[in-house]
Every structure is written in structure tokens, then in C-alpha cells.
Design a protein around this motif. Sequence first.
Motif, PDB file in Angstrom:
ATOM      1  N   ALA A   9      -8.577   2.907   4.841  1.00 18.79           N
ATOM      2  CA  ALA A   9      -7.534   3.768   4.274  1.00 18.79           C
ATOM      3  C   ALA A   9      -8.155   4.955   3.540  1.00 18.79           C
ATOM      4  O   ALA A   9      -7.750   6.109   3.755  1.00 18.79           O
ATOM      5  N   THR A  26      -3.424   1.936  -1.755  1.00 19.41           N
ATOM      6  CA  THR A  26      -4.337   1.472  -0.702  1.00 19.41           C
ATOM      7  C   THR A  26      -5.621   0.925  -1.308  1.00 19.41           C
ATOM      8  O   THR A  26      -5.909   1.143  -2.490  1.00 19.41           O
ATOM      9  N   CYS A  27      -6.421   0.252  -0.500  1.00 17.55           N
ATOM     10  CA  CYS A  27      -7.630  -0.408  -0.979  1.00 17.55           C
ATOM     11  C   CYS A  27      -8.506   0.586  -1.746  1.00 17.55           C
ATOM     12  O   CYS A  27      -8.642   1.748  -1.367  1.00 17.55           O
ATOM     13  N   CYS A  46       0.844  -1.212   0.000  1.00 22.23           N
ATOM     14  CA  CYS A  46       0.000   0.000   0.000  1.00 22.23           C
ATOM     15  C   CYS A  46       0.872   1.252   0.000  1.00 22.23           C
ATOM     16  O   CYS A  46       0.394   2.338  -0.306  1.00 22.23           O
ATOM     17  N   CYS A  58      -1.893   3.042   4.293  1.00 19.46           N
ATOM     18  CA  CYS A  58      -2.573   1.825   4.738  1.00 19.46           C
ATOM     19  C   CYS A  58      -3.243   2.099   6.094  1.00 19.46           C
ATOM     20  O   CYS A  58      -2.758   2.908   6.890  1.00 19.46           O
ATOM     21  N   ASP A  59      -4.324   1.385   6.339  1.00 18.35           N
ATOM     22  CA  ASP A  59      -5.311   1.733   7.370  1.00 18.35           C
ATOM     23  C   ASP A  59      -4.794   2.410   8.638  1.00 18.35           C
ATOM     24  O   ASP A  59      -5.267   3.469   9.019  1.00 18.35           O
ATOM     25  N   HIS A  78       1.153  -2.875   7.607  1.00 17.75           N
ATOM     26  CA  HIS A  78       0.188  -3.288   6.576  1.00 17.75           C
ATOM     27  C   HIS A  78      -0.827  -4.249   7.174  1.00 17.75           C
ATOM     28  O   HIS A  78      -0.488  -5.090   8.010  1.00 17.75           O
ATOM     29  N   GLU A  79      -2.059  -4.133   6.690  1.00 20.39           N
ATOM     30  CA  GLU A  79      -3.159  -4.936   7.260  1.00 20.39           C
ATOM     31  C   GLU A  79      -2.896  -6.436   7.225  1.00 20.39           C
ATOM     32  O   GLU A  79      -3.188  -7.135   8.184  1.00 20.39           O
TER      33      GLU A  79
HETATM   34 FE1  FES Z   1      -3.540  -1.381   2.990  1.00 20.02          FE
HETATM   35 FE2  FES Z   1      -6.215  -1.993   2.521  1.00 20.02          FE
HETATM   36  S1  FES Z   1      -4.562  -3.307   3.045  1.00 20.02           S
HETATM   37  S2  FES Z   1      -5.206  -0.078   2.611  1.00 20.02           S
END
Ligand code: FES
Length: 583
Positions: free
Chosen positions: A212, A205-206, A65, A133-134, A96-97
Motif C-alpha cells: 500500500a 493502510t499498513c 484501510c 489498501c494494496d 482488503h488484504e
Molecule cells: Fe490494507 Fe495492509 S492490509 S494496506
Amino acid sequence: MPDQPIDPPSPPAATGMKKGLTSYGDTGFSLFLRKAFIKGAGFTDAALERPVIGITDTGSDYNPCHGNAPQLVQAVKRGVMLAGGLPMAFPTISVHESFAAPTSMFLRNLMSMDTEEMLRAQPMDAVVLIGGCDKTVPAQLMGAASAGLPAIQLITGSMLTGSHRGERVGACTDCRRYWGKFRAGEVDADEIAEVNDQLVASVGTCSVMGTASTMACIAEALGMTVPGGASPPAVTADRIRIAELTGARAVQMARDHLTIDRILTPEAFENAMRVLLAIGGSTNGIVHLAAIAGRMGLEIDMAALDRMGRQTPVLLDLKPSGQHYMEDFHHAGGMATLLRELKPLLRLDALTVTGRTLGEEIDAAGPGFRQEVVRTMANPIYPQGGIAVLSGNLAPGGAIIKQSAADARLMEHQGRAVVFDNLEDMASRIDSDELDVTADDVLVLRNIGPKGAPGMPEAGYIPIPRKLARAGVKDIVRLSDGRMSGTAFGTIVLHVTPESAIGGPLAHVKSGDQIRLSVARREITLLVSDDELAQRALDQPVTEPTADRGYRKLYLQSVTQADKGADFDFLKAAHMTGRVPRV
Ligand code: FES
């Protein structure tokens, strides 16, 4: 850049390379030594006289991300030098998630401490925070809020969408949708492998309104990015230009001593909450906003937030509440389009990093144009804000539901509890044909709160039991003390407070109990008497989790509940000064 004077700054005692000298007992020697070392990297005295702009480099091979971080750092440096500053990039933790065990939330506070302490320890007059990222953007805003410097947020930007057999797909709403199809037997192993190649089509990012994207929009609504900073995708020229502008702006902020406390005001948090509701943002946004506000001495008034939600329609047509993706939002004008529509509900006098107010920035963005991603107030995609705040005997400290992503048929529902004690229990039984469950039941998962798992994992999106999924059930009421990804959807009650691991009522629910959800009345109720609940608590007392050493020990000793942002108790402001929003 500012077209109106801002209050005269109170300049810091020392600036640039002279700030925060290392303690040797001789300040002259400390500066002499510092300059000698940095000259080892080839700097001249002329360079070292400039305002120093720190740049947090959160690039990491573990964090795709942030895969564009090297280009962003270069563009920020260019902007800093064009404006007469000296850029100094430095690494911080990157989270990172999918590469953080037990969960990224467990590490958010560690990242915020790293950010805060490196901002304090190293000489810099302003800082550019590169996050995406989140957990990274909230961690950086929390750390910067506590450090108190002039700070500006740069978002890494969203990924591009992919294509599977002619259908547009993107992380991570479509990840969950296809995995649900696979579990239900609608998609085979070959097809799910094909989809896996397409869900994340580039770095960034997502691509939906997950956490995010939510935090990117919140950062802009807080006034912490340059205008238009939230929406450009990671791989675009627009994103790189935003990076250059951010670097240049940071230099002016250093000269004006435009510190973060002048941006992160109660008005800014109100704007951020308004935007969170209007974008159908991630439920995680509330937890993060509570944590950032706590650093500024402000508490979130959950009842007021719910009132605000009743007056704020969801305008942004993005998945999971709607249809589009972040790149579509960017093409539709990004935050300027949304803020223009929301203008009557915003605190227009809130100052931003540009030195101008949010209202001035909205006006400067000019007129809107025809587009299909941001709806008008008269034609919203959901009539109320995306998030409703619930309370009741099951959640004395509150709970939330993302009503815009829930099934309207289940918003008023009573059903039999089917309880899972923890993640392991759920994993071992959820797909069993022996599980006693119907589509009318309420799935309950406990011990996934801030202390429970620990780290409040995004496990609140309890999968539909396989036998129900195969029978075509798409949604069922689910309830937990955990969180869920902003990319998820369903009738899912989250953040039940206090959590079960510290003895909240959720700890004492039994399978077969009746639970009533009424979103209209904002209630979540366990239909068990207070006396019976008290007896259950005596019969099966809860032992709070502990750890012997290390960060986990610090975490379990110090983490607060979801309504306080799950921040560490010793990191919030020393004095709380008010509550937001004031509606
Ligand atoms: Fe990084 Fe969704 S995994 S923004």
C-alpha cells in the motif's frame, strides 16, 4: 494553478451531465430523463451545468484501510465545490488484504473492470480515485488508464503505529515478526493476544513500506497525486487537506481536459520504477506497474529494470528494509524529500496532475531540512535498488528477489530442494518434526502463481519450519511462483515465471535436487540437465486449472503471467507501443 501553458486540449464531444447518454433512441429524451431523475435528489439546473467530478467511494466495513473514506469523500466534495464543480460520489468494489478469499490479487482485475466500466458508463468530466489498501490503487489506475478520462488518485493514508510493552509496532512487518516468535515459542499465547491489539492502531493502510505504501509513493511518482499526496497518515488533518486539494485540482483537470494518457507516459513509468527501487518498495509494485503500463501499451523490460536497480540505491529507511514507519516518512517531508535526493536520476519533464512537470514540483517544494528517514545518495541504506531480477533454467521468464530485505549470507547459496506441491501440502508438513529439512536447504513452494492457487497469493513468505525456528534459524532460502507481502522479509525468490500450474520448470523440481541462487550473477538455477527436465515433463504432464463458471472461469481463461502484470489478456491496450524503462 499551472504556471506554464499546457498543450491545447481537444475537448470531449459532450461534457457534464450530457456525457454518455443512456440509449433510448432519442438523445433529447435521454437528457430530459436523466435530469428529471437527478432532480429527484434536489439538484438545481445551475448545479447540473457545472463540470461533473466523479469520486470513487471505496469505503467498506470490510476494509478498515479505507475507514476514513467518509471524511475523504466529504473533503473532496468541498474541494470540488470550492473550484466550481459538481461532485458525484459513487461506490465501487473495495478489496482488503485480509478479507478477500482466496486472495485479494484474484479480485484486483475485477475491481479494475468495475472502475473502468463505471467511469465509462456514468457522466463525469474527471474522476477522483480514492484507494489505499494494496490492490485498490493499482486496480483504480488500471481502470482509469483504460477509461482515458482526466483522473487523479487520492490515497487513504497509512495507519498510526501502536506500542507493545514499550516497543513501537505496526502492521504488518511486526505482525510477521511476532508471529514468528510465537511459532518459535519465544512469545506465549497471552502476549501474542496483547500484540494483536496493538499492531493496527487506527484506520488506514499498513504503516511500513508494504504494497500500500509502495503504491502510494508510486502514484505520486507517476504524477497521479497532488504533491505530497503519498505520505500523510489516514487520521491527520494533512490527509484531509490533501483530499480537498485533490477535489479542487480535479475540476481544473476537467476544464483543461488533462487526460490520463498525458500523465502516464514512458517517462512517468521510469520515475515510478526509480522510486520503487529507491524506497525498497514491495515486489508487488512490479506486478502492478506492469499491469498499469500494459493498459497504456507499454511493456516492462525486466532486464532494463535490473540495470536501473544497479544504479539506484535504497534511500528510504522504512521497515521492512530499514527502521522507520510511514508517519516518520511524512514528518521527514514525504516524497518531496525523496524526490529531491533522487532528482539527478529522474525524468523531470514528466507532466503531473497539477499541469506542472515533476521537476517543477520538486523545485516548488523548496529546500530540504535535517531528518533521518531519507538518506542521501552518498549514504544509502542499501547500495543498489531493493529488487533484483533473476533468470535461469528454473525461471526462463524471470523471477525477483527483494535483496534489501534478504540475509546477506544467503545471497550466494546452493542447497537441496525441499519441495511442497501446494499450500495444503505445505500446511500439512511444514511444522512436522518428521520433515527432512536443514537450514542449508532451499524451500520450494509451487502452484501459487497467477493460475495456480488461483490469484497468486502472498504465500511466498514460506514460514521457517517449526523445528528450525525453535533451533534459532531466522532465514532460509525460499522459492516460489507466488508473491509475498511487501511487509515481509527474508531471502525469498518470487514470481518464478512461467508458473508451475502451466507447466513451467518449477513443476518438475523434486526434493533432493540442487538449486543455486546467485544474486550477484542474477541467476536462479536448477542443477538438473535439460534432458532430465524434459523427461520429467513427459512422465508427469501438467493439467492447467479450469473452472466451470463465473468470474473464476474468466480469470483462469484470461490471466497473464507475473511479468505481464497478471492482468487479463483482453484488458491490456490493443496495441503495444514500447518498453520501459529505457536505460
Ligand atoms: Fe490494507 Fe495492509 S492490509 S494496506
